[in-house]
Enzyme design. Structure first.
Site, PDB file in Angstrom:
ATOM      1  NE  ARG A   2      -4.271  -0.319  -0.324  1.00 31.17           N
ATOM      2  CZ  ARG A   2      -4.318  -1.438  -0.890  1.00 31.17           C
ATOM      3  NH1 ARG A   2      -3.582  -1.855  -1.863  1.00 31.17           N
ATOM      4  NH2 ARG A   2      -5.792  -1.985  -1.276  1.00 31.17           N
ATOM      5  CD  GLU A  16      -1.727   3.808  -5.790  1.00 34.68           C
ATOM      6  OE1 GLU A  16      -2.948   3.278  -6.253  1.00 34.68           O
ATOM      7  OE2 GLU A  16      -1.045   3.238  -5.109  1.00 34.68           O
ATOM      8  CG  HIS A  56      -2.324  -0.229  -6.870  1.00 34.65           C
ATOM      9  ND1 HIS A  56      -2.813   0.670  -6.079  1.00 34.65           N
ATOM     10  CD2 HIS A  56      -2.670  -1.521  -6.492  1.00 34.65           C
ATOM     11  CE1 HIS A  56      -3.186  -0.328  -5.118  1.00 34.65           C
ATOM     12  NE2 HIS A  56      -3.243  -1.384  -5.204  1.00 34.65           N
TER      13      HIS A  56
HETATM   14  C1  MLT Z   1      -5.962  -5.202  -3.352  1.00 35.81           C
HETATM   15  O1  MLT Z   1      -5.924  -4.612  -2.354  1.00 35.81           O
HETATM   16  O2  MLT Z   1      -6.221  -6.210  -3.540  1.00 35.81           O
HETATM   17  C2  MLT Z   1      -4.706  -4.536  -4.252  1.00 35.81           C
HETATM   18  O3  MLT Z   1      -4.177  -3.424  -3.872  1.00 35.81           O
HETATM   19  C3  MLT Z   1      -5.306  -4.715  -5.622  1.00 35.81           C
HETATM   20  C4  MLT Z   1      -6.057  -3.678  -6.101  1.00 35.81           C
HETATM   21  O4  MLT Z   1      -6.600  -2.718  -5.199  1.00 35.81           O
HETATM   22  O5  MLT Z   1      -6.579  -3.421  -7.342  1.00 35.81           O
END
Ligand code: MLT
Length: 336
Positions: free
Chosen positions: A250, A279, A298
């Site tokens: 994160r 982001e 990401h």
């Molecule tokens: C998640 O928390 O599952 C990942 O960061 C993937 C996303 O957010 O697309």
């Protein structure tokens, strides 16, 4: 919890950030109406969710307390097609009687593989070497790297993803250390990993750090300039390999300005981020200008396999709640 009425048989479900087609089919075949289109934050604040029984989001759509307060009693469940729920105010959802369900296991393998990919790409300068080739430069002499073998990897957080990364790192000859104050010691012991009582001693002992914890008040800027400066730069095999950081968990856990300074003053030799505090980032974002930095937008869970599993898991979780049953991946269960 909000009352589930008989209309559950034909629920109206918003898919705000897209979802695998097979998962949408699963919902439609069960008789639900799926509205697969983005909803702006303005629309959300004006109560756009009041016309839905369920909403599924990834990380792009944010559901803060004000959005949840603007929903009607019709909204029965929020699905997070992924792991992290930091874009949803789960306390506010619980207060409104809305369970938030996620898909915690579906993307594990994909994130493990991306993490290892970033580590290798950093140490062998793959992004920089490729850039050079495109610019007509054959930089054989300046692309010397180091091996992972013989080095010490420090994992911040030691859940499923970190354990998977650790197992591959060990197979490649790395010694694995971890810091996870929430993990039962028994699990760490079974993984042949040296557990640290403090995050500081992890930094002092590891030339390579990979982040695998959630973003919380406690972990915000946990990786700061002071801690990066504690890293040894020299590995247990006696190589001056420098210090390396990867984050596929994160944004916000690393202080990115401190990271830039640490790259500039050579304390950190390479950094690779899949996630950023804010982001999306702009092309002129300062970190992107540093030669020893590379990033991805990401994409940890962006594989066919992960998205197909995420979609299926979240569709089933949503339907479980709409059927009035308890869903085992309800993240705000204790608050409801
Ligand atoms: C998640 O928390 O599952 C990942 O960061 C993937 C996303 O957010 O697309």
């Amino acid at each position: 919890m909000r009352l589930i009425q008989s209309a559950q048989n034909m629920a109206r479900i918003a898919i705000a950030d897209g979802m695998a087609p097979a998962a949408i089919e699963l919902l439609e075949n069960a008789g639900h109406e799926v509205v697969n289109e983005p909803i702006s934050s303005d629309e959300l604040l004006k109560g756009a969710l009041s016309d839905f029984d369920a909403i599924v989001v990834r990380s792009a759509t944010k559901l803060p307390a004000e959005v949840i307060a603007a929903t009607s009693d019709r909204l029965k469940v929020i699905g997070r097609a992924g792991v992290g729920v930091d874009n949803i105010d789960i306390k506010a959802a619980a207060k409104a009687g809305i369970p938030v369900v996620n898909a915690p296991r579906a993307s594990t393998q994909s994130v493990i593989e991306l993490t290892i990919g970033h580590l290798l790409a950093s140490l062998r300068h793959l992004p920089r070497a490729n850039r050079g080739l495109r610019e007509g430069k054959w930089q054989k002499k300046t692309m010397g790297g180091t091996e992972l073998s013989g080095k010490t990897l420090g994992l911040i957080g030691f859940g499923r993803i970190a354990q998977g990364v650790g197992a591959i790192a060990q197979a490649m000859g790395m010694e694995v250390h971890a810091f996870d104050p929430y993990l039962p010691v028994k699990i760490a012991k079974s993984q042949n990993t040296k557990m640290h009582k403090t995050v500081d001693t992890l930094f002092k002992n590891c030339t390579h750090i990979s982040i695998h914890c959630n973003l919380t008040d406690e972990t915000h800027h946990l990786v700061n300039g002071e801690r990066m400066a504690m890293m040894p730069g020299r590995s247990r095999d006696g190589i001056n390999c420098g210090n390396h950081i990867v984050n596929c968990a994160r944004g916000g856990i690393i202080d990115e300005i401190a990271l830039l300074h640490s790259l500039e003053n050579g304390i950190i030799s390479s950094a690779a981020l899949d996630v950023f505090e804010f982001e999306p980032i702009d092309p002129d974002y300062v970190l992107l200008q540093h030669d020893n930095f590379h990033g991805t937008p990401h994409i940890g869970a962006a594989t066919l396999e992960a998205q197909s599993r995420v979609g299926k898991d979240i569709a089933n979780a949503i339907m479980t709640v709409l059927n009035g049953d308890k869903c085992e991946t309800t993240v705000n269960r204790d608050l409801l």
